[in-house]
Scaffold this motif. Structure first.
Motif, mmCIF file in Angstrom:
data_model
loop_
_atom_site.group_PDB
_atom_site.id
_atom_site.type_symbol
_atom_site.label_atom_id
_atom_site.label_comp_id
_atom_site.label_asym_id
_atom_site.label_seq_id
_atom_site.Cartn_x
_atom_site.Cartn_y
_atom_site.Cartn_z
ATOM 1 N N GLU A 181 0.846 -1.197 0.000
ATOM 2 C CA GLU A 181 0.000 0.000 0.000
ATOM 3 C C GLU A 181 0.877 1.242 0.000
ATOM 4 O OE1 GLU A 181 -3.947 -0.821 2.541
ATOM 5 O OE2 GLU A 181 -2.079 -0.818 3.675
ATOM 6 N N CYS A 182 0.335 2.329 -0.545
ATOM 7 C CA CYS A 182 1.104 3.576 -0.586
ATOM 8 C C CYS A 182 0.760 4.465 0.599
ATOM 9 C CB CYS A 182 0.780 4.357 -1.845
ATOM 10 S SG CYS A 182 1.052 3.401 -3.293
ATOM 11 N N ASP A 183 1.761 5.215 1.050
ATOM 12 C CA ASP A 183 1.543 6.235 2.074
ATOM 13 C C ASP A 183 1.127 7.548 1.421
ATOM 14 O OD1 ASP A 183 2.616 4.689 4.396
ATOM 15 O OD2 ASP A 183 4.400 4.703 3.133
ATOM 16 N N VAL A 184 1.698 7.771 0.247
ATOM 17 C CA VAL A 184 1.446 9.032 -0.444
ATOM 18 C C VAL A 184 1.091 8.744 -1.901
ATOM 19 C CG1 VAL A 184 2.439 11.243 -1.151
ATOM 20 C CG2 VAL A 184 3.129 10.207 1.023
ATOM 21 N N LEU A 185 0.005 9.349 -2.365
ATOM 22 C CA LEU A 185 -0.385 9.208 -3.758
ATOM 23 C C LEU A 185 -0.345 10.597 -4.393
ATOM 24 C CD1 LEU A 185 -1.628 7.459 -6.068
ATOM 25 C CD2 LEU A 185 -3.875 7.992 -5.096
ATOM 26 N N VAL A 186 0.500 10.741 -5.396
ATOM 27 C CA VAL A 186 0.605 12.023 -6.091
ATOM 28 C C VAL A 186 -0.144 11.894 -7.410
ATOM 29 C CG1 VAL A 186 2.194 13.709 -7.091
ATOM 30 C CG2 VAL A 186 2.897 12.358 -5.089
ATOM 31 N N VAL A 187 -1.189 12.728 -7.626
ATOM 32 C CA VAL A 187 -1.957 12.596 -8.863
ATOM 33 C C VAL A 187 -2.052 13.927 -9.594
ATOM 34 C CG1 VAL A 187 -3.305 10.587 -8.165
ATOM 35 C CG2 VAL A 187 -4.145 12.863 -7.608
ATOM 36 N N MET A 188 -1.890 13.844 -10.919
ATOM 37 C CA MET A 188 -1.901 15.053 -11.741
ATOM 38 C C MET A 188 -3.290 15.338 -12.302
ATOM 39 S SD MET A 188 1.191 16.094 -11.469
ATOM 40 C CE MET A 188 1.657 17.217 -12.775
ATOM 41 N N ASN A 189 -4.187 14.339 -12.269
ATOM 42 C CA ASN A 189 -5.549 14.583 -12.780
ATOM 43 C C ASN A 189 -6.535 13.555 -12.204
ATOM 44 O OD1 ASN A 189 -5.131 12.202 -14.198
ATOM 45 N ND2 ASN A 189 -4.725 13.234 -16.154
ATOM 46 N N VAL A 190 -7.785 13.714 -12.589
ATOM 47 C CA VAL A 190 -8.847 12.836 -12.057
ATOM 48 C C VAL A 190 -8.582 11.377 -12.405
ATOM 49 C CG1 VAL A 190 -11.343 12.481 -11.904
ATOM 50 C CG2 VAL A 190 -10.466 14.673 -12.648
ATOM 51 N N ALA A 191 -8.206 11.149 -13.671
ATOM 52 C CA ALA A 191 -8.009 9.767 -14.117
ATOM 53 C C ALA A 191 -6.940 9.080 -13.267
ATOM 54 C CB ALA A 191 -7.613 9.740 -15.590
ATOM 55 N N ALA A 192 -5.874 9.813 -12.968
ATOM 56 C CA ALA A 192 -4.786 9.236 -12.180
ATOM 57 C C ALA A 192 -5.268 8.868 -10.782
ATOM 58 C CB ALA A 192 -3.625 10.226 -12.093
ATOM 59 N N LEU A 193 -6.167 9.703 -10.229
ATOM 60 C CA LEU A 193 -6.707 9.407 -8.902
ATOM 61 C C LEU A 193 -7.622 8.192 -8.959
ATOM 62 C CD1 LEU A 193 -7.092 10.434 -5.898
ATOM 63 C CD2 LEU A 193 -9.235 11.438 -6.727
ATOM 64 N N LYS A 194 -8.512 8.205 -9.970
ATOM 65 C CA LYS A 194 -9.493 7.132 -10.084
ATOM 66 C C LYS A 194 -8.788 5.773 -10.265
ATOM 67 C CE LYS A 194 -13.704 6.032 -12.563
ATOM 68 N NZ LYS A 194 -14.502 6.283 -13.765
ATOM 69 N N ALA A 195 -7.727 5.776 -11.076
ATOM 70 C CA ALA A 195 -7.063 4.511 -11.376
ATOM 71 C C ALA A 195 -6.245 3.998 -10.194
ATOM 72 C CB ALA A 195 -6.162 4.684 -12.592
ATOM 73 N N ASN A 196 -5.835 4.877 -9.294
ATOM 74 C CA ASN A 196 -4.850 4.460 -8.290
ATOM 75 C C ASN A 196 -5.245 4.646 -6.833
ATOM 76 O OD1 ASN A 196 -2.611 3.608 -10.080
ATOM 77 N ND2 ASN A 196 -2.820 5.720 -10.802
ATOM 78 N N LEU A 197 -6.440 5.164 -6.583
ATOM 79 C CA LEU A 197 -6.825 5.405 -5.183
ATOM 80 C C LEU A 197 -6.787 4.113 -4.371
ATOM 81 C CD1 LEU A 197 -7.695 7.543 -3.145
ATOM 82 C CD2 LEU A 197 -10.075 7.082 -3.750
ATOM 83 N N LYS A 198 -7.077 3.000 -5.053
ATOM 84 C CA LYS A 198 -7.093 1.707 -4.350
ATOM 85 C C LYS A 198 -5.723 1.341 -3.778
ATOM 86 C CE LYS A 198 -6.494 -0.995 -8.628
ATOM 87 N NZ LYS A 198 -6.595 0.036 -9.679
ATOM 88 N N ARG A 199 -4.671 1.966 -4.307
ATOM 89 C CA ARG A 199 -3.326 1.652 -3.817
ATOM 90 C C ARG A 199 -3.027 2.347 -2.485
ATOM 91 N NH1 ARG A 199 -0.004 0.086 -8.419
ATOM 92 N NH2 ARG A 199 -1.132 0.502 -10.340
ATOM 93 N N LEU A 200 -3.792 3.375 -2.176
ATOM 94 C CA LEU A 200 -3.461 4.219 -1.014
ATOM 95 C C LEU A 200 -4.037 3.634 0.269
ATOM 96 C CD1 LEU A 200 -2.152 6.957 -0.242
ATOM 97 C CD2 LEU A 200 -4.415 7.995 -0.537
ATOM 98 N N LYS A 201 -3.216 3.667 1.335
ATOM 99 C CA LYS A 201 -3.734 3.158 2.601
ATOM 100 C C LYS A 201 -4.689 4.168 3.228
ATOM 101 C CE LYS A 201 0.208 2.677 4.885
ATOM 102 N NZ LYS A 201 1.367 2.816 5.774
ATOM 103 N N LYS A 202 -5.596 3.699 4.065
ATOM 104 C CA LYS A 202 -6.525 4.600 4.745
ATOM 105 C C LYS A 202 -5.708 5.585 5.585
ATOM 106 C CE LYS A 202 -10.666 2.929 3.624
ATOM 107 N NZ LYS A 202 -10.453 2.863 2.164
ATOM 108 N N GLN A 203 -6.151 6.806 5.605
ATOM 109 C CA GLN A 203 -5.458 7.915 6.285
ATOM 110 C C GLN A 203 -4.197 8.346 5.527
ATOM 111 O OE1 GLN A 203 -7.342 9.040 8.590
ATOM 112 N NE2 GLN A 203 -8.542 7.167 8.813
ATOM 113 N N GLY A 204 -3.974 7.781 4.361
ATOM 114 C CA GLY A 204 -2.812 8.172 3.563
ATOM 115 C C GLY A 204 -2.972 9.575 2.992
ATOM 116 N N THR A 205 -1.878 10.063 2.407
ATOM 117 C CA THR A 205 -1.870 11.436 1.897
ATOM 118 C C THR A 205 -2.049 11.455 0.378
ATOM 119 O OG1 THR A 205 -0.385 12.087 3.665
ATOM 120 C CG2 THR A 205 -0.451 13.525 1.731
ATOM 121 N N ILE A 206 -2.932 12.345 -0.075
ATOM 122 C CA ILE A 206 -3.078 12.551 -1.518
ATOM 123 C C ILE A 206 -2.572 13.952 -1.841
ATOM 124 C CG2 ILE A 206 -4.670 12.687 -3.479
ATOM 125 C CD1 ILE A 206 -6.627 10.981 -1.842
#
Lengths: 201, 611
Positions: free
Chosen positions: B77-102
């Motif tokens: 799981e990721c601690d930090v998810l860096v996204v440049m657009n909606v698609a990047a968030l939608k495709a990868n939110l599942k990788r982020l741990k709960k309480q993680g940083t976006i």
């Protein structure tokens, strides 16, 4: 090295030559063996590479280094050999099926790269080893085992193909004119490419 | 401002395939490696060069795990998810741990981006409360980048291309990293394009300063350097390690390296790397097709070079006949397969281990070929040297099975010492008596005589050959004898390879986890947890798949159960069953992505607690 320290016999092997009686390949073998002493290259520095087909038995009959490889790939194998060993005199033995059909791609790219190799393309306009199917140089309408009502494909001209690929030396000769054949082999050796277009009748 | 010390962090960078995500990831990786963290990376990008902008299909990602202790995988799981657009968030939110940083670019969440990502306007994740479980740091990356460059006279497209630097600067500040490495990288890359160079540096610094001054980033993290064995390290990807290892093998054997290859994902980077090293006598040959690539390498080997060809699964399929020829000729040849998702064109940019049976059996006739597999990016170095050693010393083609995961993944690598590398002995010593091309030594290896050697002129070919003389032979008894001789020759390689060792756990236990290749990191990480929890389990990782180490059967016999995790539909497990009649349990994942360590861990616990 000194001229003519070899005779043509030095290039013969102990292997029994196995072509059909009357085949033009015997004549080509004889002329190649007779030209070799004249090119002034130690025989350990000469390599014959062939693909698959009647003519591709050729390396077994030359007492030099040699490889009887797989269908269509002699040109590709020789490219790697020549690239890594530019000191060697490399001779490629191939046929119309071997280098114009299954190995067509490697032929044009070898020419494009202008490797200093000699290609002897035995063009008998038929697949002989597989007992008679039409080849890329068979004339239209030719009746063979695979074209009982005559082939519908248009043949192409190997010389035009090679010129199109920017080959820098192309020649056509015939098994039944040994003098001309020998001359073309020598000129090919002096240059970097040679197509022996040898219809077998 | 607080500065929190953490042991390990997993960051996932995601954006459009044109957003420069891979560059952002690799810059952060190199800076982190220089800082002294241990790390592991995993790039994940689409097969298309420029997939439709803003869409889910076009999302490119890069995952890095770095820390102060040993790191074996890019993380679950990721601690930090860096996204440049909606698609990047939608495709990868599942990788982020709960309480993680976006960390997100607000400019990538406008109407247009929502539409391209297929998100209804009333489901905008910024406003529909779906991110409530996470800590969101939002910023106008595109706008701020443009503003920062308002004085510079370059086009708007060029300006927007700098926006990854803003994000990179921001992350550098968050993890207390220096900008120095990236600035010198930019200088090298854009040295003569002053405007572009200035713009990138300006935006990089702007991102860093923005993080420093804005109030949204309330905390800064410290990830102390890892305690690693003292020495000189560099960051290395598997394909680079493979290329450098080939050069090392060339030096250790005294043979010139000839590398014939045709462009194919994910193997092409080896060709790119080797073509830079002509100073080591490397000849790289970009052939007209896969068949020409292997054929040219065979020709070079006939001439006395170290012949190597590399490709991925579809290319191996094309090379099959020529590989059979190399086997028949008994010439050394190394075939690198950087495996990807199959069958056919399959998933070119994704990883898989599904070409093992192809390597094992994928030729006409009886043609057993040794197989060896690296386990991590840096292990590619040692393993390719070993592949070359086996090929040369045993006069045989050898398969080297890497995959997309370790080929593109990176980790720190301590430079080996030349004097620690084994010499590769070229079998060119005269065997005595009259010369015959297929006279053999006690290992059944023939003498490698190359053109130019006086008095040993000979002809070799793909037709069955008479024993000893190598003359063409259609004799039926001779054929069977030659088949057995070539098989025995390959089997005898087992005597020159190390015995199978356990990577962790006890010699006897309830369960053996038996892996190969790139599953190593995930299994090793899982093993740490289950051993602490007291489970009776051990881990062995097979490098030599054909022939197996001579003691593998005994190692396996010490366990009640054997679990075989593979990124395929169960291939090593078939070979094990065939060879040792062991009722091994397959554990397979065929999604184009590596195992997560928790998946392995859960399966181990399930097998052991399920008793």
């Amino acid at each position: 090295m000194e001229n003519n320290i070899y005779t043509s016999k030095d290039f013969a092997t102990d292997q029994e030559v196995r072509w059909c009686p009357g085949c033009g390949d015997y004549s080509i073998l004889k002329q190649v063996q007779s030209v070799m002493p004249e090119i002034n290259v130690p025989k350990e520095d000469i390599v014959f590479i062939s693909g698959i087909g009647c003519s591709s038995r050729f390396p077994y009959y030359m007492n030099t280094y040699g490889m009887h490889s797989i269908h269509g790939r002699a040109t590709a194998i020789a490219s790697g050999l020549k690239a890594s060993r530019p000191d060697l005199s490399v001779w490629i033995i191939t046929g119309d099926g071997d280098s114009l059909s299954i190995g067509g791609n490697h032929l044009i790219h070898l020419l494009r790269r202008n490797f200093d190799t000699n290609i002897l393309l035995f063009n008998n306009q038929i697949y002989g080893l597989t007992k008679g199917q039409y080849s890329p140089t068979s004339e239209q309408g030719k009746k063979t085992k695979s074209t009982p009502m005559g082939s519908i494909d248009h043949p192409f001209n190997p010389l035009a193909l090679c010129l199109g690929a920017d080959s820098t030396f192309v020649a056509r000769t015939i098994d039944r004119d040994p003098k001309h054949l020998r001359e073309m082999l020598k000129r090919s050796n002096d240059h970097n490419f040679f197509v022996g277009n040898l219809p077998e009748l | 401002m607080t500065k929190e010390t953490v042991d390990k962090v997993v960051i996932f960078f995601a954006g459009d395939s044109g957003d420069g995500i891979q560059l952002t990831g690799s810059q952060f990786t190199n800076t982190t490696a220089l800082y002294g963290n241990d790390l592991s990376t995993f790039p994940d990008f689409p097969a298309e060069i420029r997939a439709p902008q803003g869409t889910l299909a076009g999302v490119s990602g890069f995952q890095i795990s770095f820390g102060s202790s040993e790191i074996f995988t890019p993380g679950d799981e990721c601690d930090v998810l860096v996204v440049m657009n909606v698609a990047a968030l939608k495709a990868n939110l599942k990788r982020l741990k709960k309480q993680g940083t976006i960390i997100l670019n607000l400019d990538g969440f406008d109407k247009r981006n929502l539409r391209l990502a297929g998100v209804e306007e009333d489901q905008n994740p910024l406003t529909d409360n779906s991110l409530a479980d996470y800590r969101v740091i939002d910023m106008n990356v595109t706008k701020q980048t443009r503003e920062c460059l308002s004085e510079i006279s370059i086009g708007i497209k060029e300006k927007d291309r700098c926006k990854n630097m803003f994000v990179l600067g921001f992350i550098y500040w968050m993890y207390n990293r220096s900008l120095e490495h990236t600035i010198s990288f930019l200088n090298e890359k854009f040295g003569n394009k002053i405007d572009i160079l200035e713009s990138n540096i300006k935006v990089l610094k702007a991102g860093y300063n923005f993080a420093n001054t804005c109030e949204i980033s309330s905390s800064r993290f410290e990830v102390k350097p890892a305690k690693m064995k003292p020495g000189v390290y560099r960051n290395i990807m598997g394909n680079q390690a493979t290329a450098i290892g080939l050069i090392a093998a060339s030096q250790q054997s005294g043979l010139d390296l000839f590398y014939g290859s045709y462009p194919i994902t994910p193997a092409s980077d080896i060709l790119h790397e080797l073509s830079k090293h002509k100073n080591f006598g490397v000849k790289s040959f970009q052939a007209e097709d896969e068949i020409a690539a292997v054929s040219a390498s065979i020709g070079a080997a006939f001439g006395g070079a170290l012949g190597v060809t590399a490709t991925s699964g579809p290319g191996v399929a094309l090379k099959g006949e020529a590989i059979g020829l190399a086997f028949m000729l008994e010439l050394p040849l190394v075939i690198i397969n950087v495996q990807r998702g199959g069958p056919s064109t399959g998933l070119p940019t994704k990883t898989e281990q599904a070409d093992l049976l192809q390597a094992m059996y994928g030729r006409n006739g009886e043609a057993p070929i040794p197989i060896i597999a690296p386990r991590t990016p840096s292990d590619c170095f040692e393993t390719i040297v070993e592949a070359c050693r086996i090929a040369v010393e045993h006069m045989t083609p050898v398969f080297y099975l890497s995959d997309g995961y370790i080929a593109n993944g990176a980790e720190p690598w301590m430079f080996p010492n030349v004097k620690d590398l084994a010499k590769i002995n070229v079998p060119n010593k005269d065997l005595g008596g009259e010369y015959f091309p297929y006279k053999r030594d006690e290992k059944l290896v023939r003498e490698w005589v190359t053109p130019g050697t006086k008095g040993k002129e000979h002809r070799i070919g793909g037709l069955e050959k008479e024993e000893l003389t190598g003359n063409v032979s259609y004799d039926s008894d001779n054929h069977e004898k030659m088949i057995k001789t070539r098989e025995n020759k390959v089997n005898l390689i087992a005597k020159s390879i190390p015995l199978q060792e356990l990577d962790s756990g006890k010699e006897k236990a309830k369960l053996l986890v038996l892996g190969w290749g790139s599953t190593y990191g995930a299994i090793k990480t899982a093993m740490k947890d289950v051993l602490i929890q007291g489970y009776s389990v051990s881990h062995a990782h097979i490098k030599y798949i054909h022939p197996f180490p001579t003691n593998l059967g005994e190692v396996i016999a010490n366990f009640d159960k054997v679990l075989v995790p593979e990124i395929n539909n169960g291939q090593l497990v078939k070979i094990l069953k065939d060879k040792y009649a062991v009722d091994a349990i397959p554990f397979n994942k065929i999604k184009g992505i590596p195992f997560e360590s928790r998946e392995i861990k859960n399966r181990i616990i399930q097998v052991l607690d399920g008793e």
